[in-house]
Design an enzyme around this catalytic site. Structure first.
Site, PDB file in Angstrom:
ATOM      1  N   GLN A   1      -1.816 -13.130   4.696  1.00  0.00           N
ATOM      2  CA  GLN A   1      -2.052 -11.990   3.814  1.00  0.00           C
ATOM      3  C   GLN A   1      -3.075 -11.048   4.428  1.00  0.00           C
ATOM      4  OE1 GLN A   1      -2.442 -13.568  -0.511  1.00  0.00           O
ATOM      5  NE2 GLN A   1      -2.839 -15.302   0.805  1.00  0.00           N
TER       6      GLN A   1
ATOM      7  N   CYS B   1       3.033   7.234  10.879  1.00  0.00           N
ATOM      8  CA  CYS B   1       3.104   8.583  10.329  1.00  0.00           C
ATOM      9  C   CYS B   1       3.904   8.560   9.026  1.00  0.00           C
ATOM     10  CB  CYS B   1       3.774   9.513  11.346  1.00  0.00           C
ATOM     11  SG  CYS B   1       4.043  11.178  10.692  1.00  0.00           S
TER      12      CYS B   1
ATOM     13  N   ILE C   1      -4.924  -8.482   7.167  1.00  0.00           N
ATOM     14  CA  ILE C   1      -4.440  -7.323   7.933  1.00  0.00           C
ATOM     15  C   ILE C   1      -5.316  -7.094   9.158  1.00  0.00           C
ATOM     16  CG2 ILE C   1      -3.466  -6.202   5.887  1.00  0.00           C
ATOM     17  CD1 ILE C   1      -6.014  -4.415   5.888  1.00  0.00           C
TER      18      ILE C   1
ATOM     19  N   HIS D   1       1.133  -8.334   4.464  1.00  0.00           N
ATOM     20  CA  HIS D   1       0.571  -7.070   3.967  1.00  0.00           C
ATOM     21  C   HIS D   1       0.366  -6.038   5.078  1.00  0.00           C
ATOM     22  CE1 HIS D   1      -1.120  -9.568   0.380  1.00  0.00           C
ATOM     23  NE2 HIS D   1       0.105  -9.183   0.167  1.00  0.00           N
TER      24      HIS D   1
ATOM     25  N   ASN E   1      -9.554 -25.414   1.473  1.00  0.00           N
ATOM     26  CA  ASN E   1     -10.332 -24.418   0.743  1.00  0.00           C
ATOM     27  C   ASN E   1     -11.604 -25.099   0.261  1.00  0.00           C
ATOM     28  OD1 ASN E   1      -8.997 -21.828   0.617  1.00  0.00           O
ATOM     29  ND2 ASN E   1      -7.420 -22.734  -0.686  1.00  0.00           N
TER      30      ASN E   1
HETATM   31 ZN    ZN Z   1       4.936  12.115  12.685  1.00  0.00          ZN
END
Ligand code: ZN
Length: 245
Positions: free
Chosen positions: A102, A128, A104, A120, A215
């Site tokens: 998850q 763009c 990034i 994600h 965890n």
């Molecule tokens: Zn572009």
């Protein structure tokens, strides 16, 4: 972390033919990246609307100033920690098929994993919004905001998903497929609160996988899903596993 639980986990991993790892913010905390949610999370300091797609299009400069600060000035210096590196070595030894993350932050790739399904998206890629052209974030002049496309001049956004955006289709399908193949699913540093990502370990369990959770505290997974819970930080548990594998 109980030694008996650790031994149990190692024995299961040794016999596994298809182990996957499902990771969340907790694995990157030791790299200095704070989680978004919870106390001391990033959203206690910043307004999450900068990652709202509509707001971003309406106020690109305001959004980009905050995005730059959080994801590029601040996260830019993060390095993979021992937990990332153990997963990289496990993949090279054939002990791990893939990482479903998850996060990034690109730290799994930097830690040595080559098969990473990014649920994600990734902050190190830019795209763009007008022509879909993609390019690496290290080609961006962050002094010049908002970031514009070198090809068409359109507004550029980081290639991680904003609020209201769909999960990237490839990552979604590949993650589900891996979850269905898996006979062991490691859950590392995820609280199981973010859907639909959190359903991946459930999908693995439904298809017969053993769930090993790493965890430091109980999570949404612990009671109903987890078979073996190693109560420890990610690096501590993974280094201990690696020693015995
Ligand atoms: Zn572009």
């Amino acid at each position: 972390m109980k030694e008996s639980q650790l031994d149990k986990a190692v024995n299961i991993l040794k016999k596994s033919r298809y182990t996957i790892a499902f990771t969340g913010a907790g694995i990157s905390v030791e790299s200095g990246i704070p989680p978004f949610r919870g106390e001391n999370g990033i959203w206690t300091k910043y307004d999450p609307q900068v990652l709202d797609l509509e707001y971003f299009h309406e106020y690109p400069l305001e959004s980009w100033k905050v995005i730059r600060e959080i994801f590029y000035d601040y996260f830019g210096f993060a390095r993979p920690n021992d937990a990332h590196k153990v997963l990289g070595r496990m993949e090279r030894k054939g002990l791990l098929k893939c990482v479903i993350t998850q996060n990034i932050d690109n730290l799994h790739q930097e830690g040595g994993n080559s098969v990473v399904h990014e649920f994600h998206g990734n902050s190190q890629t830019m795209e763009c919004t007008a022509c879909d052209h993609q390019f690496p974030s290290n080609k961006v002049d962050f002094q010049n905001l908002p970031v514009k496309c070198p090809k068409c001049g359109g507004l550029v956004k980081p290639a991680f998903i904003f609020f209201g955006e769909a999960i990237p289709q490839d990552a979604y399908q590949e993650s589900l497929e891996a979850a269905r193949q898996a006979d062991v699913c490691l859950i590392i540093g995820s609280l199981g609160e973010v859907m639909p990502a959190a359903m991946i370990p459930w999908e693995a369990k439904r298809n017969g996988a053993t769930i090993i959770e790493i965890n430091p505290k109980p999570t949404n997974f612990t009671g109903p899903l987890t078979d073996i819970h190693l109560v420890a930080k990610a690096s501590e548990a993974l280094l201990a596993i690696e020693q015995k594998l």
